[in-house]
Design a protein around this motif. Structure first.
Motif, PDB file in Angstrom:
ATOM      1  N   LYS A  73      -3.168   4.768   6.182  1.00 52.28           N
ATOM      2  CA  LYS A  73      -1.917   4.473   6.842  1.00 52.28           C
ATOM      3  C   LYS A  73      -1.957   3.212   7.379  1.00 52.28           C
ATOM      4  CE  LYS A  73       0.686   8.206   6.414  1.00 52.28           C
ATOM      5  NZ  LYS A  73       1.960   8.335   5.864  1.00 52.28           N
TER       6      LYS A  73
ATOM      7  N   GLU B 116       5.671  11.327  -0.183  1.00 49.95           N
ATOM      8  CA  GLU B 116       5.659  10.423   1.231  1.00 49.95           C
ATOM      9  C   GLU B 116       7.024  10.878   1.587  1.00 49.95           C
ATOM     10  OE1 GLU B 116       2.872   9.387   2.373  1.00 49.95           O
ATOM     11  OE2 GLU B 116       3.731   8.306   4.260  1.00 49.95           O
ATOM     12  N   ASN B 117       6.837  11.383   2.855  1.00 52.55           N
ATOM     13  CA  ASN B 117       8.239  11.566   3.542  1.00 52.55           C
ATOM     14  C   ASN B 117       8.768  10.389   4.342  1.00 52.55           C
ATOM     15  OD1 ASN B 117       8.495  14.452   2.685  1.00 52.55           O
ATOM     16  ND2 ASN B 117       6.842  14.760   4.030  1.00 52.55           N
ATOM     17  N   VAL B 118       9.841  10.072   4.260  1.00 50.63           N
ATOM     18  CA  VAL B 118      10.454   9.125   5.323  1.00 50.63           C
ATOM     19  C   VAL B 118      11.517   9.854   5.914  1.00 50.63           C
ATOM     20  CG1 VAL B 118      11.512   7.125   5.845  1.00 50.63           C
ATOM     21  CG2 VAL B 118       9.821   7.045   3.950  1.00 50.63           C
TER      22      VAL B 118
ATOM     23  N   LEU C   7       8.821   9.400  -2.962  1.00 49.99           N
ATOM     24  CA  LEU C   7       9.291   8.835  -1.767  1.00 49.99           C
ATOM     25  C   LEU C   7      10.346   9.852  -1.232  1.00 49.99           C
ATOM     26  CD1 LEU C   7       8.307   6.880   0.194  1.00 49.99           C
ATOM     27  CD2 LEU C   7       9.954   5.068  -1.017  1.00 49.99           C
TER      28      LEU C   7
ATOM     29  N   ASP D 157       5.729   0.406   4.063  1.00 48.91           N
ATOM     30  CA  ASP D 157       4.599   1.148   4.320  1.00 48.91           C
ATOM     31  C   ASP D 157       4.359   2.553   3.769  1.00 48.91           C
ATOM     32  OD1 ASP D 157       3.922  -1.067   5.721  1.00 48.91           O
ATOM     33  OD2 ASP D 157       3.423  -0.127   7.707  1.00 48.91           O
ATOM     34  N   SER D 158       5.554   3.115   3.738  1.00 49.74           N
ATOM     35  CA  SER D 158       5.370   4.467   3.150  1.00 49.74           C
ATOM     36  C   SER D 158       5.296   4.342   1.702  1.00 49.74           C
ATOM     37  CB  SER D 158       6.808   5.332   3.525  1.00 49.74           C
ATOM     38  OG  SER D 158       6.762   5.417   4.786  1.00 49.74           O
TER      39      SER D 158
ATOM     40  N   THR E 179       1.618   3.729   0.994  1.00 51.46           N
ATOM     41  CA  THR E 179       0.761   4.789   0.972  1.00 51.46           C
ATOM     42  C   THR E 179       0.946   5.621  -0.215  1.00 51.46           C
ATOM     43  OG1 THR E 179       1.165   4.703   3.412  1.00 51.46           O
ATOM     44  CG2 THR E 179       0.672   6.791   2.561  1.00 51.46           C
TER      45      THR E 179
ATOM     46  N   ILE F  62       9.507   1.418   5.635  1.00 49.07           N
ATOM     47  CA  ILE F  62       9.690   1.890   4.453  1.00 49.07           C
ATOM     48  C   ILE F  62       8.665   1.573   3.350  1.00 49.07           C
ATOM     49  CG2 ILE F  62      11.359   1.993   2.612  1.00 49.07           C
ATOM     50  CD1 ILE F  62      13.502   2.412   4.767  1.00 49.07           C
TER      51      ILE F  62
END
Lengths: 209, 209
Positions: free
Chosen positions: B14, B192-194, B176, A198-199, A202, A196
């Motif tokens: 990334k 940004e998708n998790v 996010l 890292d996301s 980004t 998470i």
């Protein structure tokens, strides 16, 4: 359990869950047929990407007809291995462990939560999701008795590698890793990281672009 | 806020949080100098990948010396935009919202939780992380008063798009997204998708390979 003779690129593999989601949505809306062009526009891909992706698994469309949504969904479900059931366990009953344990979707897709583990005496014995949190001391017996396929790792970074080594020594072959570190595991073990932080980073990068 | 003249590939982008993590770990262990070969072996990359990656941001190494860990970490921190602070809010105070609100790491990196929102009367008024959950009715005033940079979306799939449209209309530029759907947002908004389910399905796929 080798399902395909040729290696499919990770880029295509990573798109498969997306196909599965979109096809499931279409079916729920009683749409039974779709052209590669329509599916492409829905998913933000090109029609030729769609055809190429699905061809790498043998191809499922019929020229001039398009795809049968139900059949294609079943095929992708099988490719994703979701025609089987998986026994899973969570290690780490903190906030993230709680969130995952209560994730209805996992169960619906055949990923069955068999146990949750922690070392914190305040957490051991409490109910998380639908199970009682057990102490890590019981993990060896538990993994042996429950044929655990997937371990969901929600432990602090500092103990992540130690726990990963422990469970892979006990035979676990799949890890969904929420602990923010790269795990060193034997070659026959697969790890999928959900990092998470890292996301978030980004996102902060993209915000500055 | 354009930091670089040329477009860096998402593959490199990334990898940046990973560099940041490894360099932070090295510093914590008082390692102040590292060669691209050592860093590569640590990160599971090749030395030439490392040099290429870092060259795409201007290059930071010195032939025959390697990298100064502290300087390189600072440079990557800046590239990631982590030299700035970000005001963030969470929408959805369920299990995932809780988990994120309690994530210490975000705060440490300058991502400040300003508010948590929900529509559930049982959640509104409770404390999540360090803040009191507010009702969605207050969101317009809140976003305007708090200069929110990042919204962390933890709402059910069914309302994800509606909420995304609402907050982007109110000027939020970064999302996010933990809600399992692809969001349709204006071109100047970054998402940004998790997607945890997608990660699980990638794992079940890999388990069958």
């Amino acid at each position: 359990m080798q399902r395909f003779s040729k290696k499919v690129s990770m880029t295509v593999v990573k798109r498969l869950p997306k196909y599965y989601q979109y096809l499931s949505d279409l079916l729920e809306n009683d749409i039974e047929k779709i052209s590669s062009r329509e599916l492409a526009s829905l998913m933000g891909l090109t029609a030729s990407q769609i055809r190429q992706d699905l061809n790498s698994f043998g191809g499922y469309g019929q020229q001039g007809y398009g795809y049968n949504v139900g059949e294609l969904r079943e095929a992708i479900k099988e490719i994703l291995g979701l025609d089987s059931e998986y026994n899973c366990m969570i290690i780490g009953a903190g906030n993230m462990g709680h969130a995952i344990a209560n994730y209805e979707r996992f169960k619906r897709e055949g990923v069955i939560l068999k146990g949750v583990f922690d070392v914190d005496p305040l957490r051991v014995g409490t109910v998380v999701g639908s199970v009682v949190v057990k102490h890590m001391d019981e993990i060896e017996k538990f993994i042996k008795n429950n044929e655990i396929d997937i371990c969901i790792l929600c432990v602090p970074r500092e103990v992540g590698q130690k726990v990963a080594t422990l469970i892979t020594d006990l035979g676990v072959k799949g890890i969904l890793n929420f602990s923010p570190l790269d795990l060193d595991v034997p070659g026959d073990v697969v790890v999928e990281n959900v990092n998470i932080t890292d996301s978030l980073f980004t996102l902060t990068y993209l915000l500055g672009e």
